[in-house]
Write a protein that holds these residues in place. Structure first.
Motif, PDB file in Angstrom:
ATOM      1  N   CYS A   9     -37.143 -37.694   3.753  1.00  0.00           N
ATOM      2  CA  CYS A   9     -37.547 -36.715   4.757  1.00  0.00           C
ATOM      3  C   CYS A   9     -37.528 -37.288   6.172  1.00  0.00           C
ATOM      4  CB  CYS A   9     -38.922 -36.133   4.427  1.00  0.00           C
ATOM      5  SG  CYS A   9     -40.269 -37.330   4.488  1.00  0.00           S
ATOM      6  N   LYS A  56     -35.682 -34.959  -6.261  1.00  0.00           N
ATOM      7  CA  LYS A  56     -35.095 -33.889  -5.473  1.00  0.00           C
ATOM      8  C   LYS A  56     -34.101 -34.470  -4.480  1.00  0.00           C
ATOM      9  CE  LYS A  56     -38.862 -30.536  -5.719  1.00  0.00           C
ATOM     10  NZ  LYS A  56     -39.733 -29.623  -4.936  1.00  0.00           N
ATOM     11  N   VAL A  57     -33.052 -33.716  -4.221  1.00  0.00           N
ATOM     12  CA  VAL A  57     -32.040 -34.184  -3.271  1.00  0.00           C
ATOM     13  C   VAL A  57     -32.675 -34.295  -1.882  1.00  0.00           C
ATOM     14  CG1 VAL A  57     -29.968 -33.444  -4.467  1.00  0.00           C
ATOM     15  CG2 VAL A  57     -31.239 -31.805  -3.099  1.00  0.00           C
ATOM     16  N   SER A  58     -32.187 -35.263  -1.108  1.00  0.00           N
ATOM     17  CA  SER A  58     -32.784 -35.561   0.191  1.00  0.00           C
ATOM     18  C   SER A  58     -31.815 -35.235   1.320  1.00  0.00           C
ATOM     19  CB  SER A  58     -33.178 -37.031   0.256  1.00  0.00           C
ATOM     20  OG  SER A  58     -32.021 -37.854   0.223  1.00  0.00           O
ATOM     21  N   THR A  59     -32.333 -35.308   2.534  1.00  0.00           N
ATOM     22  CA  THR A  59     -31.522 -34.994   3.714  1.00  0.00           C
ATOM     23  C   THR A  59     -30.326 -35.928   3.847  1.00  0.00           C
ATOM     24  OG1 THR A  59     -33.579 -34.333   4.800  1.00  0.00           O
ATOM     25  CG2 THR A  59     -31.639 -34.552   6.187  1.00  0.00           C
ATOM     26  N   ILE A 118     -30.521 -26.222  -0.667  1.00  0.00           N
ATOM     27  CA  ILE A 118     -31.882 -25.750  -0.964  1.00  0.00           C
ATOM     28  C   ILE A 118     -31.971 -25.260  -2.411  1.00  0.00           C
ATOM     29  CG2 ILE A 118     -33.594 -23.976  -0.406  1.00  0.00           C
ATOM     30  CD1 ILE A 118     -32.697 -24.218   2.520  1.00  0.00           C
ATOM     31  N   ARG A 155     -32.402 -28.242  -4.559  1.00  0.00           N
ATOM     32  CA  ARG A 155     -33.770 -28.781  -4.500  1.00  0.00           C
ATOM     33  C   ARG A 155     -34.743 -27.973  -5.345  1.00  0.00           C
ATOM     34  NH1 ARG A 155     -35.903 -32.281  -1.197  1.00  0.00           N
ATOM     35  NH2 ARG A 155     -37.817 -31.050  -1.025  1.00  0.00           N
ATOM     36  N   GLU A 156     -34.533 -26.675  -5.381  1.00  0.00           N
ATOM     37  CA  GLU A 156     -35.496 -25.793  -6.052  1.00  0.00           C
ATOM     38  C   GLU A 156     -35.191 -25.575  -7.529  1.00  0.00           C
ATOM     39  OE1 GLU A 156     -35.308 -22.273  -3.706  1.00  0.00           O
ATOM     40  OE2 GLU A 156     -36.564 -23.076  -2.077  1.00  0.00           O
ATOM     41  N   PHE A 182     -40.925 -31.731   4.333  1.00  0.00           N
ATOM     42  CA  PHE A 182     -39.467 -31.691   4.221  1.00  0.00           C
ATOM     43  C   PHE A 182     -38.939 -30.551   5.098  1.00  0.00           C
ATOM     44  CE2 PHE A 182     -35.289 -31.199   2.426  1.00  0.00           C
ATOM     45  CZ  PHE A 182     -34.939 -32.505   2.140  1.00  0.00           C
TER      46      PHE A 182
END
Length: 326
Positions: free
Chosen positions: A61, A273-276, A259, A262-263, A228
């Protein structure tokens, strides 16, 4: 600069201009950082009160990059070639003393034995002999400074210290730093000297919440939880890293799919979870294609296992996502 209080603004005019086509990782670390107003205020609060800023949030994040972004801005605003920035990346085996200094007792003993036994006359050249005696006469010659040690010795500016992922270390590690961070000094026990910070350091500490941190340590910190980024923030981040490179439609489609990943890409409670950073890697790859082809790749992501692997790093998560996309 001496007449101006240090203050972080986060303004874009002080941000580095990225090369969106660069694949050189070190260069990509210097990238625009888009803080919100609350984060900017938290940074300035920590600077003014001379308290460490403890940043928590899920991996990816942007916690680690903030310290570098502050150093870059200060360098730009006050025309300093390399603003003093000292990162300390914590591992499970890291000790608090490692961030201060490491004393080479074995090297000191070796040199003393060479002199005590006259062995240097046999094994060393005249130049090496001269360096040997210089080392023995210099009490600091056997010291290797850590991030905090170097920062405390910074002569010109308030240094920025990053203590990254403090929760990786032993549970006693944070408390072992209390005296040094609060009083901004430490003792070199081997030679009996005390090092005091020449300028109050600006300390940023990151945590992924793998361990609870001691209350005594938390009382001395400014705490900020880094949420996030939402969809709008993600679009702004992508556009900042790839200025005028991508179509509005492509960025929106990529962020929407990101998104969704991620969800919906895992049903495991501890699933990653996938990150930026992974989103930006994905975008960097997509820009190699014409916009229409890139949009098609986004739509068919579930069938593209190599590219899916840039985002989902677990076979179970990949299978779960593919089943729910059918």
């Amino acid at each position: 600069m001496k007449d101006q209080p240090l203050e972080y603004t986060g303004e874009l005019k002080y941000q580095p201009q990225p090369d969106p086509k660069s694949t050189y990782l070190q260069q990509r670390l210097l990238c625009p950082y888009l803080p919100n107003e609350d984060l900017i205020e938290a940074v300035n609060l920590a600077i003014y009160l001379q308290r460490p800023l403890l940043l928590q949030g899920e991996p990816g994040c942007g916690k680690t990059l903030l310290a570098r972004a502050i150093a870059y801005e200060f360098a730009q605003r006050w025309d300093i070639a390399n603003y003093p920035y000292f990162p300390w990346y914590i591992k499970s085996t890291t000790r608090a003393k490692d961030g201060l200094y490491i004393y080479d007792a074995v090297g000191r003993l070796r040199d003393a034995q060479l002199v005590g036994t006259d062995s240097y006359k046999t094994y060393l050249s005249p130049q090496e002999t001269k360096k040997l005696f210089q080392r023995l006469q210099d009490s600091y010659a056997y010291i290797r400074w850590g991030a905090l040690g170097n920062a405390f010795r910074e002569p010109n500016h308030r240094p920025i210290i990053l203590i990254d992922e403090i929760d990786k270390a032993d549970i006693d590690f944070p408390n072992d730093l209390l005296l040094e961070l609060e009083e901004q000094r430490f003792e070199i026990t081997e030679i009996g000297d005390t090092i005091e910070a020449q300028h109050p350091p600006i300390v940023l500490i990151t945590s992924n919440q793998e361990k609870e941190l001691p209350d005594a340590f938390l009382r001395r910190c400014i705490f900020y939880y880094l949420e996030f980024p939402d969809a709008e923030d993600l679009i702004n981040i992508v556009n900042a890293h790839f200025p005028e490179q991508l179509s509005i439609e492509l960025v929106a489609a990529a962020v929407e799919r990101f998104i969704e990943l991620r969800e919906r890409a895992t049903n495991r409670r501890d699933g990653k979870k996938v990150s930026t950073s992974e989103l930006l890697d994905w975008i960097r790859w997509l820009q190699r294609y014409p916009p229409e082809e890139a949009l098609e790749i986004i739509d068919n992501l579930a069938e593209n296992l190599p590219l899916l692997g840039a985002l989902l790093k677990n076979k179970a998560d990949q299978n779960y996502y593919q089943r729910h996309r059918e």
